[in-house]
Enzyme design. Structure first.
Site, PDB file in Angstrom:
ATOM      1  N   CYS A   9       0.858  -1.198   0.000  1.00 53.61           N
ATOM      2  CA  CYS A   9       0.000   0.000   0.000  1.00 53.61           C
ATOM      3  C   CYS A   9       0.886   1.238   0.000  1.00 53.61           C
ATOM      4  CB  CYS A   9      -0.890  -0.059   1.250  1.00 53.61           C
ATOM      5  SG  CYS A   9      -1.799   1.443   1.584  1.00 53.61           S
ATOM      6  N   CYS A  15      -0.185   3.993   2.504  1.00 59.04           N
ATOM      7  CA  CYS A  15       0.164   3.666   3.889  1.00 59.04           C
ATOM      8  C   CYS A  15       1.662   3.835   4.128  1.00 59.04           C
ATOM      9  CB  CYS A  15      -0.199   2.214   4.209  1.00 59.04           C
ATOM     10  SG  CYS A  15      -1.830   1.727   3.658  1.00 59.04           S
ATOM     11  N   ASP A  16       2.464   3.272   3.224  1.00 63.51           N
ATOM     12  CA  ASP A  16       3.891   3.138   3.534  1.00 63.51           C
ATOM     13  C   ASP A  16       4.817   3.955   2.635  1.00 63.51           C
ATOM     14  OD1 ASP A  16       3.145   1.377   5.525  1.00 63.51           O
ATOM     15  OD2 ASP A  16       3.174  -0.350   4.173  1.00 63.51           O
TER      16      ASP A  16
HETATM   17  C1  LIG Z   1       0.527  -4.844   6.018  1.00 65.06           C
HETATM   18  C2  LIG Z   1      -0.577  -3.819   5.861  1.00 65.06           C
HETATM   19  C3  LIG Z   1      -0.349  -2.501   6.228  1.00 65.06           C
HETATM   20  C4  LIG Z   1      -1.359  -1.547   6.110  1.00 65.06           C
HETATM   21  N1  LIG Z   1      -1.104  -0.265   6.526  1.00 65.06           N
HETATM   22  C5  LIG Z   1      -2.086   0.644   6.512  1.00 65.06           C
HETATM   23  C6  LIG Z   1      -1.861   1.965   7.008  1.00 65.06           C
HETATM   24  O1  LIG Z   1      -0.764   2.311   7.469  1.00 65.06           O
HETATM   25  N2  LIG Z   1      -2.900   2.846   6.957  1.00 65.06           N
HETATM   26  C7  LIG Z   1      -4.126   2.511   6.447  1.00 65.06           C
HETATM   27  O2  LIG Z   1      -5.028   3.347   6.458  1.00 65.06           O
HETATM   28  N3  LIG Z   1      -4.370   1.276   5.954  1.00 65.06           N
HETATM   29  C8  LIG Z   1      -3.377   0.339   5.974  1.00 65.06           C
HETATM   30  N4  LIG Z   1      -3.597  -0.910   5.470  1.00 65.06           N
HETATM   31  C9  LIG Z   1      -4.914  -1.206   4.846  1.00 65.06           C
HETATM   32  C10 LIG Z   1      -5.985  -1.430   5.937  1.00 65.06           C
HETATM   33  O3  LIG Z   1      -5.478  -2.294   6.949  1.00 65.06           O
HETATM   34  C11 LIG Z   1      -7.265  -1.979   5.331  1.00 65.06           C
HETATM   35  O4  LIG Z   1      -7.712  -1.091   4.326  1.00 65.06           O
HETATM   36  C12 LIG Z   1      -8.366  -2.130   6.384  1.00 65.06           C
HETATM   37  O5  LIG Z   1      -7.950  -2.963   7.446  1.00 65.06           O
HETATM   38  C13 LIG Z   1      -9.637  -2.712   5.764  1.00 65.06           C
HETATM   39  O6  LIG Z   1     -10.580  -2.878   6.762  1.00 65.06           O
HETATM   40  P1  LIG Z   1     -11.841  -3.872   6.584  1.00 65.06           P
HETATM   41  O7  LIG Z   1     -12.583  -3.807   7.860  1.00 65.06           O
HETATM   42  O8  LIG Z   1     -12.543  -3.567   5.336  1.00 65.06           O
HETATM   43  O9  LIG Z   1     -11.230  -5.338   6.374  1.00 65.06           O
HETATM   44  P2  LIG Z   1     -10.080  -6.174   7.147  1.00 65.06           P
HETATM   45  O10 LIG Z   1      -9.226  -5.301   7.989  1.00 65.06           O
HETATM   46  O11 LIG Z   1      -9.415  -6.965   6.073  1.00 65.06           O
HETATM   47  O12 LIG Z   1     -10.914  -7.142   8.089  1.00 65.06           O
HETATM   48  C14 LIG Z   1     -11.653  -8.211   7.580  1.00 65.06           C
HETATM   49  C15 LIG Z   1     -11.876  -9.248   8.676  1.00 65.06           C
HETATM   50  O13 LIG Z   1     -12.778 -10.225   8.187  1.00 65.06           O
HETATM   51  C16 LIG Z   1     -12.359 -11.521   8.612  1.00 65.06           C
HETATM   52  N5  LIG Z   1     -12.893 -12.512   7.669  1.00 65.06           N
HETATM   53  C17 LIG Z   1     -12.647 -12.611   6.343  1.00 65.06           C
HETATM   54  N6  LIG Z   1     -13.354 -13.635   5.807  1.00 65.06           N
HETATM   55  C18 LIG Z   1     -14.063 -14.190   6.820  1.00 65.06           C
HETATM   56  C19 LIG Z   1     -14.991 -15.288   6.901  1.00 65.06           C
HETATM   57  N7  LIG Z   1     -15.358 -16.005   5.829  1.00 65.06           N
HETATM   58  N8  LIG Z   1     -15.498 -15.597   8.124  1.00 65.06           N
HETATM   59  C20 LIG Z   1     -15.180 -14.889   9.236  1.00 65.06           C
HETATM   60  N9  LIG Z   1     -14.316 -13.818   9.201  1.00 65.06           N
HETATM   61  C21 LIG Z   1     -13.766 -13.484   8.014  1.00 65.06           C
HETATM   62  C22 LIG Z   1     -10.848 -11.437   8.603  1.00 65.06           C
HETATM   63  O14 LIG Z   1     -10.282 -12.393   9.506  1.00 65.06           O
HETATM   64  C23 LIG Z   1     -10.603  -9.990   9.070  1.00 65.06           C
HETATM   65  O15 LIG Z   1     -10.417  -9.919  10.468  1.00 65.06           O
HETATM   66  C24 LIG Z   1      -2.625  -1.903   5.575  1.00 65.06           C
HETATM   67  C25 LIG Z   1      -2.853  -3.239   5.195  1.00 65.06           C
HETATM   68  C26 LIG Z   1      -1.854  -4.196   5.335  1.00 65.06           C
HETATM   69  C27 LIG Z   1      -2.128  -5.623   4.944  1.00 65.06           C
END
Ligand SMILES: Cc1cc2nc3c(=O)[nH]c(=O)nc-3n(C[C@H](O)[C@H](O)[C@H](O)COP(=O)(O)OP(=O)(O)OC[C@H]3O[C@@H](n4cnc5c(N)ncnc54)[C@H](O)[C@@H]3O)c2cc1C
Length: 410
Positions: free
Chosen positions: A221, A224-225
């Site tokens: 990303c 982010c980084d």
């Molecule tokens: C290494 C890394 C660094 C990042 N750094 C940043 C940053 O510095 N700043 C920033 O703004 N964003 C950052 N991001 C992006 C950010 O983390 C994501 O955009 C954000 O977390 C998305 O949120 P979400 O709630 O949509 O999904 P997610 O955070 O992906 O959460 C989804 C959840 O659903 C669960 N899940 C999935 N499928 C199932 C299923 N079938 N049954 C039950 N549970 C399930 C997963 O276990 C997970 O806990 C980073 C991402 C990564 C990978």
């Protein structure tokens, strides 16, 4: 089909909500009438209650009988049902405890709805795995992803959110007034509405060393980084639209960008390609695949192979950004009737309505509402989302307000 039941009430009435939830839990179809929106219905309720306006008043058309402010036990008796464990049925089930799911749970539970969040992994989602969140508002020095997740989960628990952990959701089905979420152990959890917030995984290269250096030289990303690489030289893996756009975006920070493209051309739009070709600080290496990554505590060497000549070479960029697509976690929706795009992301709101095959009589959808009424989607799993913690949390909050409106009107 059970005989017709009509629930007369008002959107602000907690007992009306409880009765509706009880009927949904037992898969009893009913018609909801908000007496504040319907003068005739208001007069009817007053007539049944000797001039008093008492809600909920629930009318059973089959025998003309009615119940006024019934308890669940009275409703069960009337319907010939045995009461079930109330914890099996909730106002809202949220699938995914990332920023989107947690923010929505906090809003809904604080609003008085009973909410269960199911997650197969660690609470906090991808955000919990982030070494340092530097761009989430309110933390001037940044905050560790794990710390952020702990605080947010504690806040949700304070408002009474229930968590079902270490369970993978494997299916979703709907009935008129209830939605049923199936988990890997074969159990089904019912609710009046569902929010899907299961995120998307960045596609990985799948090469030796990649896992070891995530956050330590390997990134997915640029927003982010990217700021960690001011004045540095970075490499980008990928040749599609997102890789091209991210490479251009990285120039805001990095001194130079080298693109490592597997094929012999870029697979991006003409506009994006024109933009990149005019950038002197971007170099493109075609027919190049990454074979392994090495280093001590952080990434030091990127091993690449020329697929045309077979020659191997080492590169030493300061950071490596991988943009080879994302994989939404939507496999469990295969038989749900939800509309997804070609890549598996969930279509909501105007993304549905702009499709030529969207039936006109399906009507409008809220901005975060899916093709199935009562099922909402927020965060990275949704078409058009911006893949950031702050925006996922914002979508979660917006979804909560839309769900509240849905529950009050159904
Ligand atoms: C290494 C890394 C660094 C990042 N750094 C940043 C940053 O510095 N700043 C920033 O703004 N964003 C950052 N991001 C992006 C950010 O983390 C994501 O955009 C954000 O977390 C998305 O949120 P979400 O709630 O949509 O999904 P997610 O955070 O992906 O959460 C989804 C959840 O659903 C669960 N899940 C999935 N499928 C199932 C299923 N079938 N049954 C039950 N549970 C399930 C997963 O276990 C997970 O806990 C980073 C991402 C990564 C990978």
């Amino acid at each position: 089909m059970n005989p017709p039941i009509t629930v007369y009430g008002a959107y602000w009435c907690p007992d009306c909500r409880r009765s509706k939830r009880f009927l949904s839990e037992h898969q009893m179809a009913y018609t909801w009438v908000d007496i504040e929106q319907d003068q005739q219905a208001q007069a009817y309720v007053e007539k049944l209650n000797n001039g008093k306006r008492i809600i909920p008043t629930i009318v059973f058309e089959e025998d003309g009988d009615f119940l006024v402010e019934p308890s669940n036990a009275q409703l069960a008796q009337k319907l010939g049902l045995a009461a079930r464990d109330p914890h099996d049925f909730h106002d809202v089930t949220i699938i995914g405890a990332g920023p989107a799911g947690l923010a929505s749970a906090i809003y809904l539970a604080r609003d008085g709805f009973n909410v269960m969040v199911i997650d197969e992994g660690a609470l906090g989602g991808q955000a919990a795995t982030t070494e340092r969140l530097d761009n989430y508002p309110g933390f001037p020095d940044g905050i560790g992803g794990g710390d952020w997740a702990q605080r947010t989960v504690a806040q949700a628990r304070r408002f009474g959110v229930e968590f079902l952990q270490a369970q993978t959701v494997t299916g979703l089905r709907g009935q008129k007034h209830s939605r049923w979420v199936k988990t890997g152990d074969g159990y089904e959890y019912g609710s009046c509405a569902v929010l899907i917030a299961t995120g998307a995984d960045y596609r990985r290269l799948g090469v030796e060393g990649e896992e070891d250096f995530i956050g330590a030289g390997v990134h997915f990303c640029s927003t982010c980084d990217g700021p960690f690489y001011k004045g540095k030289d970075v490499a980008v893996v990928g040749g599609g639209n997102s890789a091209v756009e991210e490479a251009i975006g990285l120039l805001r920070f990095a001194e130079s960008v080298t693109m490592l493209v597997r094929g012999d051309h870029l697979k991006a739009s003409k506009v994006a390609i024109d933009n990149i070709m005019s950038e002197e600080r971007i170099a493109i290496r075609y027919n190049t695949t990454v074979t392994r990554l090495t280093g001590d505590n952080k990434l030091e060497t990127v091993w690449v192979k020329n697929t045309a000549s077979g020659a191997e070479e080492t590169l030493t960029p300061d950071g490596l950004f991988v943009f080879i697509g994302q994989q939404p976690n939507t496999g469990f929706l295969r038989e749900s009737g939800l509309w997804l795009n070609d890549y598996g992301f969930i279509l909501t709101g105007h993304h549905l309505e702009h499709r030529p095959d969207w039936p006109v009589n399906n009507g409008r959808r809220g901005v975060l509402e899916t093709s199935v009424s009562g099922v909402f989607a927020a965060g990275d799993v949704r078409v058009g989302s911006t893949k950031q913690v702050a925006s996922a949390a914002g979508e979660g909050a917006t979804a909560a307000l839309l769900i509240r409106e849905h529950l009050n009107n159904s």
